[in-house]
Design a protein around this motif. Structure first.
Motif, PDB file in Angstrom:
ATOM      1  N   GLY A  91       1.111 -15.394   8.720  1.00 12.55           N
ATOM      2  CA  GLY A  91       0.862 -16.134   7.654  1.00 12.55           C
ATOM      3  C   GLY A  91       0.610 -15.161   6.441  1.00 12.55           C
ATOM      4  N   THR A  92       1.049 -13.923   6.624  1.00 18.46           N
ATOM      5  CA  THR A  92       0.663 -12.807   5.499  1.00 18.46           C
ATOM      6  C   THR A  92       1.862 -12.705   4.524  1.00 18.46           C
ATOM      7  OG1 THR A  92      -1.072 -11.726   6.612  1.00 18.46           O
ATOM      8  CG2 THR A  92       0.072 -10.547   4.740  1.00 18.46           C
ATOM      9  N   PRO A  93       2.112 -12.790   3.287  1.00 18.40           N
ATOM     10  CA  PRO A  93       3.008 -12.618   2.525  1.00 18.40           C
ATOM     11  C   PRO A  93       3.418 -11.112   2.427  1.00 18.40           C
ATOM     12  CG  PRO A  93       1.591 -13.842   1.332  1.00 18.40           C
ATOM     13  CD  PRO A  93       0.771 -13.312   2.451  1.00 18.40           C
ATOM     14  N   CYS A  94       4.677 -10.846   3.158  1.00 22.14           N
ATOM     15  CA  CYS A  94       5.349  -9.282   3.182  1.00 22.14           C
ATOM     16  C   CYS A  94       6.536  -9.243   2.465  1.00 22.14           C
ATOM     17  CB  CYS A  94       5.458  -9.124   4.560  1.00 22.14           C
ATOM     18  SG  CYS A  94       3.891  -9.158   5.659  1.00 22.14           S
ATOM     19  N   LEU A  95       6.728  -8.139   1.948  1.00 20.20           N
ATOM     20  CA  LEU A  95       7.963  -7.922   0.915  1.00 20.20           C
ATOM     21  C   LEU A  95       8.680  -6.849   1.870  1.00 20.20           C
ATOM     22  CD1 LEU A  95      10.046  -8.286  -1.145  1.00 20.20           C
ATOM     23  CD2 LEU A  95       8.567  -6.550  -2.572  1.00 20.20           C
ATOM     24  N   VAL A  96       9.959  -6.671   2.229  1.00 18.63           N
ATOM     25  CA  VAL A  96      10.775  -5.686   2.437  1.00 18.63           C
ATOM     26  C   VAL A  96      11.911  -5.308   1.369  1.00 18.63           C
ATOM     27  CG1 VAL A  96      12.718  -4.994   4.292  1.00 18.63           C
ATOM     28  CG2 VAL A  96      10.636  -6.668   5.029  1.00 18.63           C
ATOM     29  N   VAL A  97      11.935  -4.248   0.921  1.00 20.08           N
ATOM     30  CA  VAL A  97      12.635  -3.887  -0.063  1.00 20.08           C
ATOM     31  C   VAL A  97      13.921  -3.327   0.389  1.00 20.08           C
ATOM     32  CG1 VAL A  97      13.088  -2.416  -2.205  1.00 20.08           C
ATOM     33  CG2 VAL A  97      10.804  -3.905  -1.654  1.00 20.08           C
ATOM     34  N   GLY A  98      15.306  -3.798   0.200  1.00 17.18           N
ATOM     35  CA  GLY A  98      16.427  -3.433   0.925  1.00 17.18           C
ATOM     36  C   GLY A  98      16.776  -4.182   2.110  1.00 17.18           C
ATOM     37  N   PHE A  99      17.971  -4.367   2.187  1.00 18.71           N
ATOM     38  CA  PHE A  99      18.535  -4.945   3.517  1.00 18.71           C
ATOM     39  C   PHE A  99      19.653  -4.346   4.142  1.00 18.71           C
ATOM     40  CE2 PHE A  99      20.778  -8.935   5.044  1.00 18.71           C
ATOM     41  CZ  PHE A  99      19.632  -9.347   5.986  1.00 18.71           C
ATOM     42  N   PRO A 138      11.946   8.973  -1.593  1.00 19.88           N
ATOM     43  CA  PRO A 138      11.035   8.099  -1.804  1.00 19.88           C
ATOM     44  C   PRO A 138      11.558   7.222  -2.846  1.00 19.88           C
ATOM     45  CG  PRO A 138      10.097  10.045  -2.221  1.00 19.88           C
ATOM     46  CD  PRO A 138      11.462  10.380  -1.831  1.00 19.88           C
ATOM     47  N   GLY A 139      11.191   5.724  -2.669  1.00 21.66           N
ATOM     48  CA  GLY A 139      11.706   4.769  -3.560  1.00 21.66           C
ATOM     49  C   GLY A 139      10.498   4.148  -4.440  1.00 21.66           C
ATOM     50  N   VAL A 140       9.156   4.700  -3.798  1.00 18.72           N
ATOM     51  CA  VAL A 140       7.994   4.117  -4.245  1.00 18.72           C
ATOM     52  C   VAL A 140       7.381   5.290  -5.151  1.00 18.72           C
ATOM     53  CG1 VAL A 140       5.560   3.422  -3.829  1.00 18.72           C
ATOM     54  CG2 VAL A 140       7.692   2.700  -2.574  1.00 18.72           C
ATOM     55  N   ASP A 141       6.756   5.160  -6.372  1.00 18.24           N
ATOM     56  CA  ASP A 141       6.214   6.099  -7.122  1.00 18.24           C
ATOM     57  C   ASP A 141       4.840   6.321  -6.463  1.00 18.24           C
ATOM     58  OD1 ASP A 141       4.535   7.722  -8.672  1.00 18.24           O
ATOM     59  OD2 ASP A 141       5.343   6.607 -10.717  1.00 18.24           O
ATOM     60  N   ALA A 142       4.742   7.393  -5.554  1.00 21.49           N
ATOM     61  CA  ALA A 142       3.432   7.946  -4.569  1.00 21.49           C
ATOM     62  C   ALA A 142       2.161   7.832  -5.354  1.00 21.49           C
ATOM     63  CB  ALA A 142       3.852   8.897  -3.682  1.00 21.49           C
ATOM     64  N   GLU A 143       2.119   8.858  -6.377  1.00 23.43           N
ATOM     65  CA  GLU A 143       1.331   9.036  -7.389  1.00 23.43           C
ATOM     66  C   GLU A 143       0.780   7.876  -8.100  1.00 23.43           C
ATOM     67  OE1 GLU A 143       2.481  12.282 -10.087  1.00 23.43           O
ATOM     68  OE2 GLU A 143       2.656  13.608  -8.540  1.00 23.43           O
ATOM     69  N   VAL A 149      12.593   2.414  -6.726  1.00 22.26           N
ATOM     70  CA  VAL A 149      12.630   0.991  -7.001  1.00 22.26           C
ATOM     71  C   VAL A 149      11.503   0.307  -7.327  1.00 22.26           C
ATOM     72  CG1 VAL A 149      14.799   0.518  -5.697  1.00 22.26           C
ATOM     73  CG2 VAL A 149      12.495   0.502  -4.459  1.00 22.26           C
ATOM     74  N   LEU A 150      10.232   1.250  -7.092  1.00 22.35           N
ATOM     75  CA  LEU A 150       8.974   0.497  -7.330  1.00 22.35           C
ATOM     76  C   LEU A 150       8.264   1.614  -8.039  1.00 22.35           C
ATOM     77  CD1 LEU A 150       7.821  -0.886  -3.896  1.00 22.35           C
ATOM     78  CD2 LEU A 150       8.718  -2.201  -5.743  1.00 22.35           C
ATOM     79  N   PRO A 151       8.273   1.555  -9.224  1.00 23.18           N
ATOM     80  CA  PRO A 151       7.765   2.465 -10.159  1.00 23.18           C
ATOM     81  C   PRO A 151       6.208   1.991 -10.643  1.00 23.18           C
ATOM     82  CG  PRO A 151       9.216   0.953 -11.554  1.00 23.18           C
ATOM     83  CD  PRO A 151       9.404   0.692  -9.968  1.00 23.18           C
ATOM     84  N   GLU A 152       5.403   2.521 -11.192  1.00 25.64           N
ATOM     85  CA  GLU A 152       4.085   2.052 -11.343  1.00 25.64           C
ATOM     86  C   GLU A 152       3.949   0.901 -12.126  1.00 25.64           C
ATOM     87  OE1 GLU A 152       0.183   3.744 -13.866  1.00 25.64           O
ATOM     88  OE2 GLU A 152       1.799   4.985 -13.738  1.00 25.64           O
ATOM     89  N   SER A 153       4.965   0.598 -13.045  1.00 25.32           N
ATOM     90  CA  SER A 153       4.673  -0.794 -13.509  1.00 25.32           C
ATOM     91  C   SER A 153       4.910  -1.859 -12.546  1.00 25.32           C
ATOM     92  CB  SER A 153       6.190  -0.991 -14.974  1.00 25.32           C
ATOM     93  OG  SER A 153       7.317  -0.808 -13.872  1.00 25.32           O
ATOM     94  N   LEU A 154       5.786  -1.815 -11.734  1.00 28.87           N
ATOM     95  CA  LEU A 154       5.765  -2.829 -10.553  1.00 28.87           C
ATOM     96  C   LEU A 154       4.626  -2.848  -9.675  1.00 28.87           C
ATOM     97  CD1 LEU A 154       9.453  -3.085  -9.708  1.00 28.87           C
ATOM     98  CD2 LEU A 154       8.072  -4.520 -11.205  1.00 28.87           C
ATOM     99  N   LEU A 155       4.122  -1.581  -9.331  1.00 26.79           N
ATOM    100  CA  LEU A 155       3.034  -1.615  -8.469  1.00 26.79           C
ATOM    101  C   LEU A 155       1.759  -2.031  -8.843  1.00 26.79           C
ATOM    102  CD1 LEU A 155       3.582   2.329  -7.523  1.00 26.79           C
ATOM    103  CD2 LEU A 155       4.042   0.273  -6.119  1.00 26.79           C
ATOM    104  N   ARG A 156       1.545  -2.057 -10.222  1.00 25.47           N
ATOM    105  CA  ARG A 156       0.421  -2.524 -10.843  1.00 25.47           C
ATOM    106  C   ARG A 156       0.163  -4.161 -10.585  1.00 25.47           C
ATOM    107  NH1 ARG A 156      -2.477   0.403 -14.720  1.00 25.47           N
ATOM    108  NH2 ARG A 156      -1.771   1.985 -15.152  1.00 25.47           N
TER     109      ARG A 156
END
Length: 262
Positions: free
Chosen positions: A125-133, A217-222, A195-202
């Motif tokens: 029941g939880t919304p989950c996102l997978v980035v990349g196929f 890394p595809g995510v802005d870890a910092e 693919v997931l910079p800070e603007s999207l992580l917000r």
């Protein structure tokens, strides 16, 4: 590697190990010159050293003979060139497509285990996102859907988006994620570039778990940590969550490579 050594020994090979966690040291680096084959870890390198050892890679290659084939996983291009310059026979077993597919299975299962450890809710029941196929993304989407999660998958190709929809998941265009991330409680990235910079992580809820599965890394870890998101960099999941399965896959791949070499 410890499981791989055991499996090879059970198949009748004389196996000596050095600096393999979980296995006694029955050899030493200098004995590589006496071996019929040398099997190196995956990934090969960590911080300029042979992964899991104090040995600099620059000191490894001169210890090998050109007539002794060596096998390693995820070989950096610079190290490949260095080995080739010395006339060494170096094969990257992780470049094998069949092994990559088999490794994707424990990677996907390990990612689910990490998510369940960190989430305060069920995946059901939880919304989950997978980035990349790709290989991992396909398996993750299928496994999440089987657990009852509300699965969205992002991709760039129109054919992939059509397959995502056909599998019963919500398709999202990777370049058009802005404004669509506010409900996700778990995000799994498999794309090896940003693919997931800070603007999207917000946009993500602060209790969202973000799991990085890509080789780069595809995510802005910092930014993720600065925003208070639970960010998990998750390399080497096959060896961490299913070491025996991972060892069996590497063994079978090595046997196929060895058959083709003869």
């Amino acid at each position: 590697m410890a499981h791989l050594a055991r499996l090879l020994a059970e198949d009748g090979y004389e196996v000596r190990t050095w600096s393999v966690a979980g296995a006694p040291d029955t050899g030493r680096p200098g004995e590589a010159t006496e071996a019929a084959r040398v099997i190196l870890p995956a990934p090969l390198a960590k911080g300029g050293r042979l992964n899991g050892t104090p040995l600099p890679l620059a000191e490894l290659w001169p210890r090998l003979r050109p007539e002794t084939p060596a096998y390693a996983g995820a070989v950096p291009e610079a190290e490949r060139h260095r080995a080739e310059a010395l006339g060494l026979r170096l094969t990257d077993y992780l470049a094998d497509e069949a092994l990559a597919v088999r490794n994707a299975i424990p990677t996907a299962e390990g990612a689910l285990a990490l998510a369940m450890e960190r989430l305060r809710v069920t995946l059901h029941g939880t919304p989950c996102l997978v980035v990349g196929f790709g290989r991992i993304g396909k398996l993750l989407a299928r496994n999440l859907a089987a657990l009852g999660a509300r699965v969205s998958v992002s991709a760039r190709k129109s054919s992939d988006l059509a397959w995502i929809e056909a599998l019963g998941c919500a398709p999202l265009y990777t370049e058009g994620l802005a404004g669509k991330l506010g409900d996700f409680r778990a995000v799994f990235n498999t794309v090896p570039h940003m693919v997931l910079p800070e603007s999207l992580l917000r946009e993500l809820p602060r209790d969202c778990v973000v799991i990085e599965l890509a080789s780069l890394p595809g995510v802005d870890a910092e930014a993720a940590e600065r925003l208070g998101l639970a960010y998990i960099r998750a390399p080497g999941l096959p060896g961490r969550y299913a070491p025996e399965t991972a060892a069996q896959a590497i063994r079978d791949t090595l046997y196929r490579i060895w058959r083709e070499e003869t």
